[in-house]
Design a protein around this motif. Structure first.
Motif, short mmCIF file in Angstrom:
data_model
loop_
_atom_site.label_atom_id
_atom_site.label_comp_id
_atom_site.label_asym_id
_atom_site.label_seq_id
_atom_site.Cartn_x
_atom_site.Cartn_y
_atom_site.Cartn_z
N LYS A 305 0.85 -1.20 0.00
CA LYS A 305 0.00 0.00 0.00
C LYS A 305 0.89 1.25 0.00
O LYS A 305 0.63 2.23 -0.72
CB LYS A 305 -0.89 -0.04 1.25
CG LYS A 305 -1.88 1.06 1.38
CD LYS A 305 -3.24 0.62 0.88
CE LYS A 305 -4.19 1.82 0.86
NZ LYS A 305 -4.88 2.02 -0.36
N THR A 308 2.26 2.12 -3.31
CA THR A 308 1.27 2.62 -4.28
C THR A 308 0.81 4.05 -3.96
O THR A 308 0.48 4.80 -4.86
CB THR A 308 0.02 1.70 -4.37
OG1 THR A 308 -0.44 1.44 -3.05
CG2 THR A 308 0.30 0.40 -5.04
N LYS A 325 3.44 3.11 -13.06
CA LYS A 325 2.09 3.00 -12.49
C LYS A 325 2.12 1.87 -11.45
O LYS A 325 1.96 0.70 -11.77
CB LYS A 325 1.09 2.64 -13.59
CG LYS A 325 0.75 3.81 -14.49
CD LYS A 325 -0.67 4.33 -14.16
CE LYS A 325 -0.99 5.63 -14.88
NZ LYS A 325 -0.16 6.79 -14.45
N MET A 326 2.39 2.26 -10.21
CA MET A 326 2.58 1.24 -9.18
C MET A 326 1.23 0.66 -8.73
O MET A 326 0.30 1.40 -8.47
CB MET A 326 3.32 1.87 -8.00
CG MET A 326 3.75 0.91 -6.91
SD MET A 326 4.68 -0.52 -7.47
CE MET A 326 6.28 0.20 -7.85
N THR A 327 1.18 -0.64 -8.69
CA THR A 327 -0.01 -1.33 -8.13
C THR A 327 0.47 -2.19 -6.98
O THR A 327 1.67 -2.42 -6.83
CB THR A 327 -0.65 -2.24 -9.19
OG1 THR A 327 0.32 -3.24 -9.55
CG2 THR A 327 -1.10 -1.48 -10.42
N GLU A 328 -0.45 -2.71 -6.20
CA GLU A 328 -0.05 -3.54 -5.05
C GLU A 328 0.62 -4.83 -5.55
O GLU A 328 1.56 -5.31 -4.93
CB GLU A 328 -1.23 -3.81 -4.14
CG GLU A 328 -1.72 -2.51 -3.51
CD GLU A 328 -2.67 -2.67 -2.33
OE1 GLU A 328 -2.77 -3.79 -1.78
OE2 GLU A 328 -3.32 -1.66 -1.97
#
Ligand code: ZN
Length: 341
Positions: A305, A308, A325-328
């Protein structure tokens, strides 16, 4: 450019603090901020030295680094009507004293008792309950270091200081990115000074396994603080790895020390930037700093988290996280690929 006027790094020199202050600005009355433990260790020597130099002094105890306690100390120090404010201790007391001095427009002297972070000589403070990142205050007029005291500080604090130094590797790269992508001002001298602080410590870290070179580490931390003074912003010292650390604090307070989170953040961010992240791990291990989330009790969920949301805490500060584009899912994969998870 606001820079410290005098920096003294000595050994067993705490008893000379009075003459240092006289040489610096001839104060007649000063206010000191410290924690209880530090006061116990330093009180007698400092007070004796101050009275020899005919400097009146009033001590204030800092118990927490939240905004409320800082305000209370500010109100008390305002009544002191002193000429100069000293923060003596680890992060908290130095930060509070710096903030108070800035608010009251008084000169500030930093007396670090541990080499745990680069706020020692920088004009930046971060207080709990304020913005989720460091804000600009005043650069110290003087920095006074007694290595003997720093050597006695817990090893964990020195290791944390090295984590904060590893952050310069990623912070400077982020600054270069901001220059190249959005045309942000880039200070070559400030950037090189910050990079050099990290490099010297990395180059010598092999010898730290037995005994860390406290003088070298504290001088590197002071130099990166000075780099921030020269840049007039925290840019050379703080990039996406700091945003990550701030995001962890934002999500759950009390996880690890500042430098520990920045060190782990630097591993992750270095990989994203295509830098040699293994070198950072090696250095951190040499000094006994944590390189995994588990070691500081950081749960995978919070780590993911934090990565992100990190950039959203300070959207105007362009970093590698502005591009990715950072995602979990990506965050977990990144942490696993570097052994952080
Ligand atoms: Zn830092």
């Amino acid at each position: 450019m606001e820079l410290p006027r005098q920096i003294v790094v000595g050994e067993k020199n705490i008893s000379n603090i009075g003459s240092f202050l006289i040489g610096l600005s001839r104060p007649r009355k000063i206010s000191l901020v410290s924690g209880e433990q530090v006061r116990k260790i330093t009180y007698n020597k400092v007070v004796r030295s101050l009275s020899e130099s005919k400097i009146k002094n009033i001590w204030h105890l800092s118990t927490s680094n939240d905004v409320e306690s800082a305000k209370k100390i500010l109100a008390d120090i305002k009544k002191d009507k002193s000429d100069l404010i000293i923060g003596i201790g680890g992060g908290r007391s130095v930060d509070i004293a710096k903030m108070v001095a800035f608010t009251l427009k008084k000169p500030f002297v930093s007396v670090p008792t541990s080499a745990s972070h680069d706020g020692i000589a920088s004009p930046f403070v971060s207080l709990r309950g304020d913005k989720p990142y460091s804000i600009i205050a005043t650069a110290p007029l003087g920095v006074f270091v007694d290595i003997e005291i720093l050597k006695k500080a817990p090893r964990r604090l020195i290791a944390s200081g090295c984590g904060d130094l590893m952050a310069k590797v990623t912070a400077v790269r982020d600054w270069e990115l901001a220059r190249d992508k959005i045309g942000e001002y880039f200070g070559t001298y400030a950037a090189n000074l910050a990079s050099m602080s990290a490099k010297i410590v990395i180059d010598n870290s092999k010898n730290f396994k037995k005994k860390p070179d406290v003088r070298m580490i504290v001088e590197a931390l002071i130099s990166s603080g000075v780099a921030a003074c020269i840049a007039g912003s925290s840019r050379p010292c703080s990039g996406a790895e700091h945003l990550f650390s701030h995001a962890v604090d934002y999500l759950e307070s009390g996880i690890g020390l500042h430098g520990e989170k920045c060190g782990i953040g630097a591993i992750l961010i270095a990989k994203l930037q295509g830098q040699d992240w293994k070198k950072i791990i090696r250095m951190l291990k040499d000094v006994g700093a944590p390189t995994t989330a588990k070691e500081i009790g950081l749960e995978p969920r919070i780590l993911a988290k934090a990565l992100t949301i990190a950039q959203s805490l300070r959207p105007e500060r362009y970093t590698i996280l502005s591009q990715v584009k950072m995602t979990e899912e990506k965050a977990i994969a990144l942490a696993k690929s570097t052994g952080v998870l």
